[in-house]
Write an enzyme that holds these catalytic residues in place. Structure first.
Site, short mmCIF file in Angstrom:
data_model
loop_
_atom_site.label_atom_id
_atom_site.label_comp_id
_atom_site.label_asym_id
_atom_site.label_seq_id
_atom_site.Cartn_x
_atom_site.Cartn_y
_atom_site.Cartn_z
N ARG A 138 0.85 -1.19 0.00
CA ARG A 138 0.00 0.00 0.00
C ARG A 138 0.89 1.24 0.00
NH1 ARG A 138 -2.15 3.24 4.94
NH2 ARG A 138 -3.70 4.57 3.98
N HIS B 249 -2.94 11.37 1.23
CA HIS B 249 -2.37 11.03 2.53
C HIS B 249 -1.78 12.30 3.15
CE1 HIS B 249 -0.74 7.53 5.03
NE2 HIS B 249 -0.28 8.61 5.65
N GLU C 121 -7.23 8.38 6.64
CA GLU C 121 -7.52 8.98 7.94
C GLU C 121 -8.09 10.40 7.88
OE1 GLU C 121 -3.98 6.57 10.34
OE2 GLU C 121 -3.78 8.72 9.97
N ASN D 99 -7.18 1.92 10.06
CA ASN D 99 -5.85 2.01 10.63
C ASN D 99 -6.00 1.89 12.14
OD1 ASN D 99 -5.13 2.55 8.03
ND2 ASN D 99 -4.52 4.68 8.38
N TYR E 137 -4.13 0.90 15.98
CA TYR E 137 -2.90 0.69 16.73
C TYR E 137 -3.14 0.32 18.19
CZ TYR E 137 -0.37 2.84 12.83
OH TYR E 137 0.16 3.11 11.60
N GLU F 170 -3.23 -0.12 8.28
CA GLU F 170 -2.10 0.23 9.14
C GLU F 170 -2.26 -0.44 10.49
OE1 GLU F 170 -1.09 4.33 9.66
OE2 GLU F 170 -1.42 4.83 7.55
#
Length: 501
Positions: A107, A151, A197, A338, A340, A391
Protein backbone atom coordinates in the site's frame (compact mmCIF):
# COMPACT_ATOMS: atom_id res chain seq x y z
CA UNK A 1 0.51 7.47 9.67
CA UNK A 2 2.22 5.50 12.41
CA UNK A 3 2.23 8.25 15.04
CA UNK A 4 2.08 7.59 18.77
CA UNK A 5 -1.33 8.98 19.63
CA UNK A 6 -0.68 8.59 23.33
CA UNK A 7 1.71 11.53 23.00
CA UNK A 8 -0.85 13.54 21.08
CA UNK A 9 -3.56 13.05 23.63
CA UNK A 10 -1.18 14.04 26.41
CA UNK A 11 -0.66 17.26 24.50
CA UNK A 12 -4.43 17.63 24.44
CA UNK A 13 -4.36 17.58 28.29
CA UNK A 14 -6.76 14.70 28.51
CA UNK A 15 -6.56 11.73 30.86
CA UNK A 16 -4.26 8.95 29.73
CA UNK A 17 -4.39 6.01 32.08
CA UNK A 18 -2.20 3.16 30.80
CA UNK A 19 -1.23 1.67 27.46
CA UNK A 20 -1.64 -2.08 27.34
CA UNK A 21 1.27 -4.07 25.99
CA UNK A 22 0.37 -6.08 22.92
CA UNK A 23 1.94 -9.30 24.18
CA UNK A 24 -0.15 -8.98 27.33
CA UNK A 25 -3.26 -8.55 25.22
CA UNK A 26 -2.89 -11.53 22.93
CA UNK A 27 -0.14 -13.67 24.48
CA UNK A 28 1.96 -16.13 22.54
CA UNK A 29 -0.04 -17.64 19.68
CA UNK A 30 0.50 -20.55 17.37
CA UNK A 31 -0.76 -20.07 13.81
CA UNK A 32 0.50 -19.76 10.24
CA UNK A 33 -0.31 -17.97 7.01
CA UNK A 34 -2.21 -21.09 5.94
CA UNK A 35 -4.75 -20.46 8.71
CA UNK A 36 -5.92 -17.42 6.73
CA UNK A 37 -7.72 -17.29 3.39
CA UNK A 38 -5.29 -17.12 0.48
CA UNK A 39 -5.10 -14.37 -2.17
CA UNK A 40 -7.19 -12.92 -3.65
CA UNK A 41 -9.57 -13.46 -0.74
CA UNK A 42 -7.08 -12.18 1.82
CA UNK A 43 -3.70 -10.48 1.44
CA UNK A 44 -0.84 -9.60 3.76
CA UNK A 45 1.26 -6.56 3.00
CA UNK A 46 2.88 -3.43 4.34
CA UNK A 47 2.29 0.30 3.93
CA UNK A 48 4.01 3.63 3.38
CA UNK A 49 2.97 7.03 2.02
CA UNK A 50 4.50 9.26 -0.64
CA UNK A 51 5.91 12.14 1.43
CA UNK A 52 7.15 9.78 4.12
CA UNK A 53 9.11 7.48 1.83
CA UNK A 54 9.75 8.95 -1.64
CA UNK A 55 12.07 11.90 -1.11
CA UNK A 56 13.03 13.72 -4.32
CA UNK A 57 10.86 16.56 -3.06
CA UNK A 58 12.25 19.11 -5.52
CA UNK A 59 13.03 16.82 -8.44
CA UNK A 60 11.40 16.19 -11.80
CA UNK A 61 8.71 18.84 -11.56
CA UNK A 62 7.23 18.04 -8.15
CA UNK A 63 5.93 21.08 -6.24
CA UNK A 64 5.34 21.43 -2.49
CA UNK A 65 2.38 20.06 -0.58
CA UNK A 66 1.15 21.27 2.81
CA UNK A 67 3.29 18.50 4.34
CA UNK A 68 6.45 20.11 2.90
CA UNK A 69 5.40 23.43 4.39
CA UNK A 70 4.58 21.85 7.75
CA UNK A 71 7.88 19.95 7.97
CA UNK A 72 9.95 22.96 6.94
CA UNK A 73 8.24 25.05 9.62
CA UNK A 74 10.01 23.12 12.38
CA UNK A 75 7.12 20.95 13.62
CA UNK A 76 8.99 17.64 13.19
CA UNK A 77 12.16 18.09 15.24
CA UNK A 78 13.83 19.99 12.42
CA UNK A 79 13.53 17.03 10.04
CA UNK A 80 11.71 16.89 6.71
CA UNK A 81 10.87 14.53 3.87
CA UNK A 82 13.09 16.14 1.25
CA UNK A 83 15.05 12.90 0.96
CA UNK A 84 13.12 10.58 3.31
CA UNK A 85 13.95 6.97 2.29
CA UNK A 86 14.56 8.02 -1.34
CA UNK A 87 12.19 5.40 -2.68
CA UNK A 88 11.76 7.64 -5.72
CA UNK A 89 15.21 6.47 -6.82
CA UNK A 90 15.36 3.17 -4.93
CA UNK A 91 11.93 1.70 -5.73
CA UNK A 92 13.41 -1.30 -7.55
CA UNK A 93 15.58 -2.14 -4.55
CA UNK A 94 12.59 -1.77 -2.24
CA UNK A 95 10.36 -3.98 -4.40
CA UNK A 96 13.16 -6.58 -4.31
CA UNK A 97 13.04 -6.44 -0.50
CA UNK A 98 9.26 -6.82 -0.61
CA UNK A 99 9.65 -9.94 -2.75
CA UNK A 100 12.31 -11.31 -0.40
CA UNK A 101 10.05 -10.60 2.56
CA UNK A 102 7.15 -12.35 0.85
CA UNK A 103 4.72 -9.43 0.73
CA UNK A 104 1.55 -10.14 -1.19
CA UNK A 105 0.55 -6.48 -1.43
CA UNK A 106 2.03 -3.02 -0.99
CA UNK A 107 0.00 0.00 0.00
CA UNK A 108 1.43 3.37 -1.06
CA UNK A 109 0.08 6.79 -1.86
CA UNK A 110 0.40 8.99 -4.92
CA UNK A 111 1.74 12.48 -4.39
CA UNK A 112 -0.87 14.79 -5.92
CA UNK A 113 1.72 17.56 -6.28
CA UNK A 114 4.13 15.21 -8.06
CA UNK A 115 1.56 14.01 -10.56
CA UNK A 116 -0.20 17.38 -11.03
CA UNK A 117 2.23 20.00 -9.65
CA UNK A 118 -0.26 22.89 -9.79
CA UNK A 119 -3.05 20.85 -8.22
CA UNK A 120 -5.09 21.22 -11.40
CA UNK A 121 -4.24 21.22 -15.06
CA UNK A 122 -1.25 19.62 -16.74
CA UNK A 123 0.07 16.22 -15.75
CA UNK A 124 3.77 16.01 -14.91
CA UNK A 125 5.30 13.41 -17.28
CA UNK A 126 8.07 12.52 -14.82
CA UNK A 127 5.58 11.94 -12.03
CA UNK A 128 3.41 9.86 -14.30
CA UNK A 129 6.44 7.82 -15.34
CA UNK A 130 7.49 7.19 -11.73
CA UNK A 131 4.15 5.79 -10.62
CA UNK A 132 3.82 3.72 -13.77
CA UNK A 133 7.30 2.30 -13.12
CA UNK A 134 6.50 1.53 -9.47
CA UNK A 135 3.18 -0.13 -10.27
CA UNK A 136 4.71 -2.17 -13.07
CA UNK A 137 7.60 -3.25 -10.87
CA UNK A 138 5.21 -4.44 -8.19
CA UNK A 139 2.96 -6.34 -10.60
CA UNK A 140 5.91 -7.90 -12.42
CA UNK A 141 6.97 -9.37 -9.09
CA UNK A 142 3.52 -10.59 -8.10
CA UNK A 143 2.80 -7.87 -5.53
CA UNK A 144 -0.65 -6.32 -5.52
CA UNK A 145 -0.63 -2.48 -5.50
CA UNK A 146 -3.10 -0.79 -3.14
CA UNK A 147 -3.14 2.92 -3.95
CA UNK A 148 -4.17 5.81 -1.70
CA UNK A 149 -4.95 9.08 -3.47
CA UNK A 150 -4.62 11.44 -0.51
CA UNK A 151 -2.37 11.03 2.53
CA UNK A 152 -2.29 14.44 4.30
CA UNK A 153 -0.64 16.16 1.32
CA UNK A 154 -2.85 18.79 -0.31
CA UNK A 155 -0.86 20.67 -2.97
CA UNK A 156 0.30 23.89 -1.30
CA UNK A 157 -0.88 25.90 -4.28
CA UNK A 158 -4.49 24.80 -3.59
CA UNK A 159 -4.06 25.67 0.07
CA UNK A 160 -2.90 29.15 -0.96
CA UNK A 161 -5.50 29.72 -3.66
CA UNK A 162 -8.60 28.03 -2.25
CA UNK A 163 -7.96 27.47 1.43
CA UNK A 164 -7.50 23.77 0.70
CA UNK A 165 -10.24 21.51 2.07
CA UNK A 166 -12.18 24.44 3.46
CA UNK A 167 -13.28 25.10 -0.11
CA UNK A 168 -15.48 23.07 -2.43
CA UNK A 169 -13.11 24.10 -5.22
CA UNK A 170 -10.67 21.56 -3.78
CA UNK A 171 -13.42 18.94 -4.01
CA UNK A 172 -13.64 19.57 -7.75
CA UNK A 173 -9.85 19.57 -8.12
CA UNK A 174 -9.54 16.27 -6.25
CA UNK A 175 -12.10 14.54 -8.46
CA UNK A 176 -10.19 15.69 -11.55
CA UNK A 177 -6.93 14.40 -10.03
CA UNK A 178 -8.54 11.06 -9.19
CA UNK A 179 -9.89 10.79 -12.73
CA UNK A 180 -6.34 11.07 -14.09
CA UNK A 181 -5.15 8.36 -11.69
CA UNK A 182 -7.97 6.01 -12.71
CA UNK A 183 -7.32 6.71 -16.38
CA UNK A 184 -3.56 6.24 -16.22
CA UNK A 185 -3.15 3.47 -13.63
CA UNK A 186 -6.54 1.79 -13.32
CA UNK A 187 -5.73 -0.95 -15.82
CA UNK A 188 -3.31 -2.35 -13.20
CA UNK A 189 -4.56 -0.99 -9.87
CA UNK A 190 -7.57 -2.84 -8.46
CA UNK A 191 -7.70 -1.28 -4.97
CA UNK A 192 -8.17 2.45 -4.58
CA UNK A 193 -8.45 4.37 -1.32
CA UNK A 194 -9.56 7.97 -1.73
CA UNK A 195 -8.49 9.38 1.66
CA UNK A 196 -6.22 8.21 4.45
CA UNK A 197 -7.52 8.98 7.94
CA UNK A 198 -9.69 11.97 7.09
CA UNK A 199 -11.03 11.90 10.68
CA UNK A 200 -7.51 12.53 11.99
CA UNK A 201 -6.68 15.02 9.24
CA UNK A 202 -9.72 17.14 10.06
CA UNK A 203 -9.35 16.88 13.84
CA UNK A 204 -5.61 17.41 14.22
CA UNK A 205 -5.07 19.65 11.22
CA UNK A 206 -8.02 22.02 11.75
CA UNK A 207 -8.91 21.76 15.44
CA UNK A 208 -5.73 21.17 17.44
CA UNK A 209 -3.25 22.52 14.89
CA UNK A 210 -0.91 19.59 15.54
CA UNK A 211 -0.88 18.34 11.93
CA UNK A 212 -0.70 20.15 8.61
CA UNK A 213 -2.03 22.68 7.71
CA UNK A 214 -1.77 23.68 11.40
CA UNK A 215 -5.08 25.51 11.57
CA UNK A 216 -6.77 26.03 14.94
CA UNK A 217 -7.94 28.72 17.32
CA UNK A 218 -7.37 29.49 20.97
CA UNK A 219 -7.90 27.95 23.48
CA UNK A 220 -8.18 24.64 21.59
CA UNK A 221 -4.86 24.68 19.76
CA UNK A 222 -1.43 26.24 19.84
CA UNK A 223 0.95 27.58 17.18
CA UNK A 224 -2.00 28.13 14.88
CA UNK A 225 -1.55 29.74 11.47
CA UNK A 226 -5.17 30.84 11.54
CA UNK A 227 -8.44 28.98 11.68
CA UNK A 228 -11.53 28.28 13.76
CA UNK A 229 -11.44 25.08 15.82
CA UNK A 230 -15.17 25.19 16.46
CA UNK A 231 -16.23 24.99 12.80
CA UNK A 232 -13.38 24.13 10.43
CA UNK A 233 -12.96 20.41 11.35
CA UNK A 234 -16.61 19.82 10.47
CA UNK A 235 -16.38 21.79 7.20
CA UNK A 236 -13.23 19.95 6.10
CA UNK A 237 -14.72 16.53 6.91
CA UNK A 238 -17.89 17.40 5.01
CA UNK A 239 -15.97 18.48 1.92
CA UNK A 240 -13.82 15.34 2.06
CA UNK A 241 -16.93 13.16 2.23
CA UNK A 242 -18.35 14.97 -0.80
CA UNK A 243 -15.04 14.55 -2.64
CA UNK A 244 -14.91 10.86 -1.80
CA UNK A 245 -18.51 10.31 -2.91
CA UNK A 246 -18.04 12.17 -6.19
CA UNK A 247 -14.80 10.26 -6.85
CA UNK A 248 -16.38 6.90 -6.07
CA UNK A 249 -19.40 7.65 -8.25
CA UNK A 250 -17.05 8.66 -11.08
CA UNK A 251 -15.20 5.35 -10.74
CA UNK A 252 -18.43 3.34 -10.60
CA UNK A 253 -19.84 5.08 -13.68
CA UNK A 254 -16.78 5.44 -15.89
CA UNK A 255 -14.17 2.83 -14.96
CA UNK A 256 -15.43 -0.06 -12.85
CA UNK A 257 -17.07 -2.09 -15.63
CA UNK A 258 -13.83 -2.16 -17.62
CA UNK A 259 -11.19 -2.11 -14.86
CA UNK A 260 -13.03 -4.25 -12.28
CA UNK A 261 -11.41 -2.43 -9.37
CA UNK A 262 -12.63 -1.55 -5.88
CA UNK A 263 -12.75 1.80 -4.12
CA UNK A 264 -12.98 2.75 -0.47
CA UNK A 265 -12.06 5.20 2.28
CA UNK A 266 -9.70 4.60 5.19
CA UNK A 267 -10.31 5.85 8.77
CA UNK A 268 -8.21 5.81 11.91
CA UNK A 269 -9.93 3.62 14.50
CA UNK A 270 -9.25 2.98 18.16
CA UNK A 271 -11.06 0.31 20.08
CA UNK A 272 -12.82 2.14 22.91
CA UNK A 273 -13.70 0.62 26.29
CA UNK A 274 -15.42 2.35 29.22
CA UNK A 275 -13.14 3.59 31.99
CA UNK A 276 -15.66 2.23 34.50
CA UNK A 277 -18.98 0.40 34.29
CA UNK A 278 -20.82 3.58 35.21
CA UNK A 279 -23.63 4.37 32.72
CA UNK A 280 -22.03 7.75 31.97
CA UNK A 281 -18.77 6.11 30.82
CA UNK A 282 -20.64 3.46 28.78
CA UNK A 283 -22.58 6.21 27.00
CA UNK A 284 -19.37 8.22 26.52
CA UNK A 285 -17.72 5.20 24.92
CA UNK A 286 -20.47 4.99 22.30
CA UNK A 287 -20.12 8.75 21.80
CA UNK A 288 -16.42 8.23 21.11
CA UNK A 289 -17.25 5.69 18.39
CA UNK A 290 -19.87 7.98 16.90
CA UNK A 291 -17.59 11.00 16.79
CA UNK A 292 -14.32 9.44 15.73
CA UNK A 293 -15.49 6.58 13.48
CA UNK A 294 -19.15 7.34 12.84
CA UNK A 295 -18.19 10.82 11.65
CA UNK A 296 -17.30 9.19 8.31
CA UNK A 297 -18.81 5.70 8.42
CA UNK A 298 -22.34 6.80 9.26
CA UNK A 299 -22.64 9.01 6.17
CA UNK A 300 -21.07 6.30 4.00
CA UNK A 301 -23.43 3.60 5.30
CA UNK A 302 -26.54 5.56 6.35
CA UNK A 303 -26.27 8.88 4.49
CA UNK A 304 -25.99 11.21 7.50
CA UNK A 305 -23.93 12.05 10.57
CA UNK A 306 -24.64 10.32 13.90
CA UNK A 307 -27.42 11.96 15.89
CA UNK A 308 -25.13 12.76 18.82
CA UNK A 309 -22.79 14.72 16.53
CA UNK A 310 -25.65 16.79 15.14
CA UNK A 311 -26.97 17.38 18.65
CA UNK A 312 -23.66 18.42 20.21
CA UNK A 313 -22.24 20.42 17.29
CA UNK A 314 -25.61 21.92 16.33
CA UNK A 315 -25.30 24.40 13.46
CA UNK A 316 -21.51 24.12 13.37
CA UNK A 317 -21.69 20.82 11.50
CA UNK A 318 -22.81 21.08 7.85
CA UNK A 319 -26.02 19.47 6.68
CA UNK A 320 -26.25 17.05 3.77
CA UNK A 321 -28.79 17.92 1.12
CA UNK A 322 -31.02 15.03 0.03
CA UNK A 323 -28.95 14.67 -3.14
CA UNK A 324 -25.63 14.74 -1.24
CA UNK A 325 -26.95 12.14 1.20
CA UNK A 326 -27.88 9.81 -1.66
CA UNK A 327 -24.47 10.30 -3.30
CA UNK A 328 -22.49 9.66 -0.11
CA UNK A 329 -24.52 6.68 1.08
CA UNK A 330 -23.08 3.44 -0.30
CA UNK A 331 -20.19 5.14 -2.09
CA UNK A 332 -17.64 2.43 -1.30
CA UNK A 333 -16.71 -1.18 -2.09
CA UNK A 334 -14.63 -1.61 1.06
CA UNK A 335 -13.51 0.29 4.14
CA UNK A 336 -9.97 0.71 5.41
CA UNK A 337 -9.08 0.78 9.10
CA UNK A 338 -5.85 2.01 10.63
CA UNK A 339 -5.67 0.57 14.14
CA UNK A 340 -2.90 0.69 16.73
CA UNK A 341 -4.31 0.68 20.25
CA UNK A 342 -7.22 0.66 22.69
CA UNK A 343 -8.49 3.72 24.55
CA UNK A 344 -10.37 3.80 27.84
CA UNK A 345 -13.15 6.36 27.87
CA UNK A 346 -14.35 8.50 30.78
CA UNK A 347 -17.37 10.76 30.53
CA UNK A 348 -16.65 14.49 30.36
CA UNK A 349 -20.15 15.80 29.61
CA UNK A 350 -19.38 18.84 31.74
CA UNK A 351 -17.53 20.14 28.65
CA UNK A 352 -20.90 20.53 26.91
CA UNK A 353 -21.69 23.40 29.29
CA UNK A 354 -19.00 25.53 27.64
CA UNK A 355 -20.25 28.34 25.45
CA UNK A 356 -17.42 27.93 22.92
CA UNK A 357 -16.50 24.38 21.95
CA UNK A 358 -14.45 22.51 19.38
CA UNK A 359 -14.62 18.93 18.07
CA UNK A 360 -12.87 17.59 21.19
CA UNK A 361 -15.23 19.33 23.61
CA UNK A 362 -18.23 18.23 21.52
CA UNK A 363 -17.04 14.63 21.90
CA UNK A 364 -16.92 15.23 25.67
CA UNK A 365 -14.43 12.58 26.74
CA UNK A 366 -10.74 12.03 27.49
CA UNK A 367 -8.70 9.02 26.37
CA UNK A 368 -6.60 6.13 27.61
CA UNK A 369 -4.60 3.55 25.81
CA UNK A 370 -5.77 -2.88 22.61
CA UNK A 371 -8.79 -4.56 20.50
CA UNK A 372 -8.56 -5.43 16.79
CA UNK A 373 -10.92 -8.37 17.12
CA UNK A 374 -13.42 -6.23 19.06
CA UNK A 375 -13.15 -3.43 16.51
CA UNK A 376 -13.86 -5.79 13.64
CA UNK A 377 -16.81 -7.18 15.58
CA UNK A 378 -18.08 -3.62 16.04
CA UNK A 379 -17.87 -3.05 12.27
CA UNK A 380 -20.71 -5.55 11.87
CA UNK A 381 -22.91 -2.66 13.05
CA UNK A 382 -22.16 -1.11 9.66
CA UNK A 383 -23.24 -4.23 7.76
CA UNK A 384 -19.94 -6.12 8.12
CA UNK A 385 -18.42 -4.54 4.99
CA UNK A 386 -15.20 -5.77 3.37
CA UNK A 387 -12.34 -4.32 5.43
CA UNK A 388 -8.63 -3.88 4.92
CA UNK A 389 -6.47 -3.25 7.97
CA UNK A 390 -4.24 -0.77 6.17
CA UNK A 391 -2.10 0.23 9.14
CA UNK A 392 -1.10 -1.61 12.30
CA UNK A 393 2.28 -1.47 13.96
CA UNK A 394 4.43 -0.37 16.85
CA UNK A 395 6.90 2.46 17.16
CA UNK A 396 10.35 2.19 18.69
CA UNK A 397 13.07 4.79 19.13
CA UNK A 398 15.43 4.87 16.16
CA UNK A 399 18.49 3.67 18.08
CA UNK A 400 19.93 1.60 15.24
CA UNK A 401 19.01 -1.71 16.84
CA UNK A 402 17.49 -4.40 14.73
CA UNK A 403 16.57 -6.41 17.80
CA UNK A 404 12.91 -5.33 17.85
CA UNK A 405 11.34 -8.21 19.77
CA UNK A 406 8.56 -5.95 21.17
CA UNK A 407 7.45 -5.07 17.63
CA UNK A 408 7.67 -8.70 16.56
CA UNK A 409 5.41 -9.73 19.44
CA UNK A 410 3.06 -6.82 18.77
CA UNK A 411 2.62 -7.90 15.15
CA UNK A 412 2.09 -11.51 16.12
CA UNK A 413 -0.46 -10.54 18.77
CA UNK A 414 -2.51 -8.45 16.35
CA UNK A 415 -2.37 -11.02 13.57
CA UNK A 416 -3.64 -13.54 16.12
CA UNK A 417 -6.45 -11.17 17.05
CA UNK A 418 -7.29 -10.76 13.37
CA UNK A 419 -7.46 -14.53 12.96
CA UNK A 420 -9.92 -14.70 15.86
CA UNK A 421 -12.04 -12.03 14.18
CA UNK A 422 -12.09 -13.91 10.88
CA UNK A 423 -13.18 -17.08 12.68
CA UNK A 424 -15.99 -15.03 14.25
CA UNK A 425 -17.31 -13.92 10.86
CA UNK A 426 -15.41 -10.70 10.16
CA UNK A 427 -15.28 -9.66 6.51
CA UNK A 428 -11.64 -8.54 6.74
CA UNK A 429 -9.78 -8.95 3.44
CA UNK A 430 -6.23 -7.87 4.25
CA UNK A 431 -3.64 -6.83 6.83
CA UNK A 432 -0.85 -4.31 6.23
CA UNK A 433 1.97 -3.51 8.65
CA UNK A 434 2.90 0.13 9.13
CA UNK A 435 5.50 0.56 7.92
CA UNK A 436 7.68 -1.28 5.42
CA UNK A 437 10.66 1.02 6.08
CA UNK A 438 11.53 3.39 8.89
CA UNK A 439 9.92 6.35 7.15
CA UNK A 440 9.73 10.06 7.98
CA UNK A 441 7.09 10.16 10.73
CA UNK A 442 4.41 12.80 11.06
CA UNK A 443 5.14 14.06 14.56
CA UNK A 444 8.80 13.41 15.25
CA UNK A 445 10.51 13.03 11.90
CA UNK A 446 13.22 10.39 12.22
CA UNK A 447 13.25 10.09 16.00
CA UNK A 448 11.05 6.98 15.95
CA UNK A 449 10.52 4.14 13.52
CA UNK A 450 7.72 1.69 12.75
CA UNK A 451 9.59 -0.10 9.98
CA UNK A 452 10.24 -3.74 9.31
CA UNK A 453 13.45 -2.40 7.79
CA UNK A 454 15.87 0.05 9.37
CA UNK A 455 17.14 2.79 7.03
CA UNK A 456 20.65 4.04 7.81
CA UNK A 457 20.35 7.79 7.38
CA UNK A 458 24.10 8.22 7.82
CA UNK A 459 24.83 6.05 4.83
CA UNK A 460 24.83 7.96 1.53
CA UNK A 461 23.01 5.05 -0.10
CA UNK A 462 20.43 4.88 2.73
CA UNK A 463 21.07 1.16 3.12
CA UNK A 464 18.14 -0.90 4.38
CA UNK A 465 18.61 -3.52 7.13
CA UNK A 466 15.97 -6.12 8.07
CA UNK A 467 14.87 -6.17 11.69
CA UNK A 468 13.81 -9.27 13.58
CA UNK A 469 10.20 -8.34 12.88
CA UNK A 470 10.94 -8.49 9.14
CA UNK A 471 12.43 -11.94 9.59
CA UNK A 472 9.41 -13.15 11.57
CA UNK A 473 6.93 -11.66 9.10
CA UNK A 474 8.82 -13.18 6.18
CA UNK A 475 8.84 -16.60 7.80
CA UNK A 476 5.14 -16.27 8.63
CA UNK A 477 4.25 -15.27 5.06
CA UNK A 478 6.27 -18.15 3.66
CA UNK A 479 4.70 -20.63 6.08
CA UNK A 480 7.99 -21.32 7.84
CA UNK A 481 7.23 -19.89 11.27
CA UNK A 482 4.16 -19.43 13.41
CA UNK A 483 5.47 -18.74 16.91
CA UNK A 484 7.34 -15.88 18.55
CA UNK A 485 11.04 -16.20 17.81
CA UNK A 486 13.21 -16.42 20.91
CA UNK A 487 16.23 -14.22 20.22
CA UNK A 488 19.36 -13.77 22.29
CA UNK A 489 19.44 -10.23 23.75
CA UNK A 490 23.09 -9.98 22.71
CA UNK A 491 22.15 -9.87 19.04
CA UNK A 492 21.77 -6.30 17.81
CA UNK A 493 22.15 -6.56 14.04
CA UNK A 494 21.25 -9.02 11.33
CA UNK A 495 23.08 -9.01 8.03
CA UNK A 496 21.29 -9.37 4.74
CA UNK A 497 22.78 -12.84 4.34
CA UNK A 498 21.47 -13.88 7.75
CA UNK A 499 18.02 -12.67 6.79
CA UNK A 500 18.04 -14.58 3.54
CA UNK A 501 18.91 -17.92 5.04
Amino acid sequence: MGTSFVIIFMLMTVLVVAEMKADEVEGVRSFSRLDFPLPPHFVFGSSTSSYQVEGAAFEDGRKPSIWDTYAHSGYTNGANGDIACDEYHKYKEDVHLMVETGLEAYRFSISWSRLIPNGTGAVNPKGLQYYNNLINELINHGIEPHVTLFHYDTPQILEDEYGGWLSKKTVKAFVAYANICFREFGDRVLHWTTFNEPNVFAHYGYDLGLFQPSRCSSPFGTNCVGGNSSTEPYIVAHNILLAHAATARLYFKKYKAEQHGLIGLDVYAYWYVPYTNAPEDVIATQRAFDFFIGWFLNPLVHGDYPDVMKKNAETRIPTFTKLESRLVKGSFDFLGLNHYSTIQVEDMSINLQMDVRDFTEDMALPYNPSGLRELLEYMKNYGNPPIYIYENGQSTIRNETLHDVPRLRYIQGYIGSLLDALRSGSNARGYFIWSFLDVFELLDGFESGYGLYYVDLDDKNLKRYPKLSAQWYSNFLKGRSHQVIEISPNISYLSQSQFSQ
